[in-house]
Design an enzyme around this catalytic site. Structure first.
Site, PDB file in Angstrom:
ATOM      1  N   ASN A 191       0.867  -1.190   0.000  1.00  0.00           N
ATOM      2  CA  ASN A 191       0.000   0.000   0.000  1.00  0.00           C
ATOM      3  C   ASN A 191       0.903   1.239   0.000  1.00  0.00           C
ATOM      4  O   ASN A 191       2.121   1.122   0.139  1.00  0.00           O
ATOM      5  CB  ASN A 191      -0.964  -0.014   1.183  1.00  0.00           C
ATOM      6  CG  ASN A 191      -0.225  -0.041   2.498  1.00  0.00           C
ATOM      7  OD1 ASN A 191       0.521   0.881   2.823  1.00  0.00           O
ATOM      8  ND2 ASN A 191      -0.380  -1.114   3.265  1.00  0.00           N
TER       9      ASN A 191
ATOM     10  N   ASP B 286       1.548  -8.793   1.379  1.00  0.00           N
ATOM     11  CA  ASP B 286       2.395  -7.792   2.043  1.00  0.00           C
ATOM     12  C   ASP B 286       2.740  -8.245   3.467  1.00  0.00           C
ATOM     13  O   ASP B 286       3.914  -8.233   3.875  1.00  0.00           O
ATOM     14  CB  ASP B 286       1.610  -6.463   2.054  1.00  0.00           C
ATOM     15  CG  ASP B 286       2.448  -5.256   2.407  1.00  0.00           C
ATOM     16  OD1 ASP B 286       3.678  -5.390   2.497  1.00  0.00           O
ATOM     17  OD2 ASP B 286       1.859  -4.168   2.588  1.00  0.00           O
TER      18      ASP B 286
ATOM     19  N   GLY C 166      -6.600  -9.199  -4.436  1.00  0.00           N
ATOM     20  CA  GLY C 166      -7.055  -9.639  -3.117  1.00  0.00           C
ATOM     21  C   GLY C 166      -7.880  -8.530  -2.471  1.00  0.00           C
ATOM     22  O   GLY C 166      -8.976  -8.202  -2.927  1.00  0.00           O
TER      23      GLY C 166
HETATM   24  N1  AR6 Z   1       2.200 -15.518  -1.781  1.00  0.00           N
HETATM   25  C1  AR6 Z   1       1.657 -15.239  -2.985  1.00  0.00           C
HETATM   26  N2  AR6 Z   1       0.471 -14.644  -3.132  1.00  0.00           N
HETATM   27  C2  AR6 Z   1      -0.226 -14.332  -2.013  1.00  0.00           C
HETATM   28  C3  AR6 Z   1       0.260 -14.593  -0.707  1.00  0.00           C
HETATM   29  C4  AR6 Z   1       1.541 -15.221  -0.606  1.00  0.00           C
HETATM   30  N3  AR6 Z   1       2.099 -15.506   0.562  1.00  0.00           N
HETATM   31  N4  AR6 Z   1      -0.688 -14.151   0.181  1.00  0.00           N
HETATM   32  C5  AR6 Z   1      -1.716 -13.649  -0.540  1.00  0.00           C
HETATM   33  N5  AR6 Z   1      -1.455 -13.772  -1.857  1.00  0.00           N
HETATM   34  P1  AR6 Z   1      -3.473  -8.937  -1.483  1.00  0.00           P
HETATM   35  P2  AR6 Z   1      -3.888  -6.421  -2.983  1.00  0.00           P
HETATM   36  C6  AR6 Z   1      -2.238 -13.352  -3.031  1.00  0.00           C
HETATM   37  O1  AR6 Z   1      -4.730  -8.760  -0.745  1.00  0.00           O
HETATM   38  O2  AR6 Z   1      -5.193  -6.892  -3.483  1.00  0.00           O
HETATM   39  C7  AR6 Z   1      -2.321  -5.427   1.881  1.00  0.00           C
HETATM   40  O3  AR6 Z   1      -2.902  -5.180   3.129  1.00  0.00           O
HETATM   41  C8  AR6 Z   1      -3.735 -13.216  -2.872  1.00  0.00           C
HETATM   42  O4  AR6 Z   1      -4.369 -14.491  -2.999  1.00  0.00           O
HETATM   43  O5  AR6 Z   1      -2.258  -9.391  -0.745  1.00  0.00           O
HETATM   44  O6  AR6 Z   1      -2.924  -5.794  -3.952  1.00  0.00           O
HETATM   45  C9  AR6 Z   1      -1.472  -4.266   1.391  1.00  0.00           C
HETATM   46  O7  AR6 Z   1      -0.785  -3.656   2.456  1.00  0.00           O
HETATM   47  C10 AR6 Z   1      -4.079 -12.313  -4.046  1.00  0.00           C
HETATM   48  O8  AR6 Z   1      -4.260 -13.068  -5.236  1.00  0.00           O
HETATM   49  O9  AR6 Z   1      -3.013  -7.540  -2.236  1.00  0.00           O
HETATM   50  C11 AR6 Z   1      -2.478  -3.359   0.781  1.00  0.00           C
HETATM   51  O10 AR6 Z   1      -3.135  -2.573   1.749  1.00  0.00           O
HETATM   52  C12 AR6 Z   1      -2.812 -11.471  -4.238  1.00  0.00           C
HETATM   53  O11 AR6 Z   1      -1.812 -12.067  -3.410  1.00  0.00           O
HETATM   54  C13 AR6 Z   1      -3.483  -4.313   0.167  1.00  0.00           C
HETATM   55  O12 AR6 Z   1      -3.369  -5.521   0.923  1.00  0.00           O
HETATM   56  C14 AR6 Z   1      -2.972 -10.019  -3.849  1.00  0.00           C
HETATM   57  O13 AR6 Z   1      -3.785  -9.912  -2.694  1.00  0.00           O
HETATM   58  C15 AR6 Z   1      -3.146  -4.620  -1.272  1.00  0.00           C
HETATM   59  O14 AR6 Z   1      -4.188  -5.384  -1.826  1.00  0.00           O
END
Ligand code: AR6
Length: 169
Positions: free
Chosen positions: A25, A35, A120
């Site tokens: 973020n 993250d 996500g």
């Molecule tokens: N390895 C790979 N992919 C993952 C993992 C992992 N360990 N964990 C989750 N995913 P998101 P965004 C996938 O929500 O939508 C955070 O709070 C998940 O299944 O992590 O860009 C940040 O600080 C999904 O497909 O990121 C921001 O505030 C993908 O990663 C916000 O979330 C992205 O999901 C960013 O939201």
């Protein structure tokens, strides 16, 4: 170019590549999702370095060390929050992939892994996001033959199936 693109259902923090990309973020100080997983696995040195970066704009990216991760560097990019598609979300998502690859190339990185940015917590439609990710990465690879491998590190089954369909078609 498709031979340089790999899809892997995995936790991105386990990958032994030159660079992993974080879906961060604007504060760059950690959060949930991928993250949170990256910060937990990297250890407290990461947030200390991130504090010095003064955040990051949506669509842009900044690099740090990898700390306790097997990856050498982490590129933190800030994806757009999906707001219905009229707020430049598609261009901003493409820019996340492009800026991350530009920074990786500047660091002479050969292997780079991406999570599915914005799909996500940020709510970007998964199929649309996958199309943007694949086309942006493919056109970058065409212009940068020095990059050997881009891995889409996919956590959930739905995204994995979408990428399989798009890459096999
Ligand atoms: N390895 C790979 N992919 C993952 C993992 C992992 N360990 N964990 C989750 N995913 P998101 P965004 C996938 O929500 O939508 C955070 O709070 C998940 O299944 O992590 O860009 C940040 O600080 C999904 O497909 O990121 C921001 O505030 C993908 O990663 C916000 O979330 C992205 O999901 C960013 O939201």
């Amino acid at each position: 170019m498709k031979d340089k693109i790999e899809i892997k259902q995995c936790d991105i923090t386990d990958l032994n590549v030159d660079v992993i990309v974080n879906a961060a973020n604007k504060s760059l100080l950690g959060g949930g999702g991928v993250d949170g997983a990256i910060h937990r696995a990297a250890g407290p040195g990461l947030v200390e370095e991130c504090r010095k970066l003064n955040g990051c704009e949506t669509g842009n990216a900044k690099i740090t060390g990898g700390y306790n991760l097997p990856a050498g560097f982490i590129i933190h990019t800030v994806g757009p929050v999906w707001q219905g598609g009229k707020k430049e979300e598609e261009n901003l998502l493409s820019s996340c992939y492009k800026r991350s690859l530009e920074i990786a190339a500047e660091k002479q990185s050969k292997t780079i892994a991406f999570p599915n940015i914005s799909t996500g917590i940020y709510g970007f439609p998964k199929e649309k996001a996958a199309g943007i990710a694949i086309s942006t990465v493919t056109s970058f690879l065409n212009q940068h033959p020095e990059i050997e491998k881009v891995i889409f590190a996919i956590f959930d089954k739905e995204n994995y199936e979408i990428y399989q369909d798009l890459l096999l078609s």
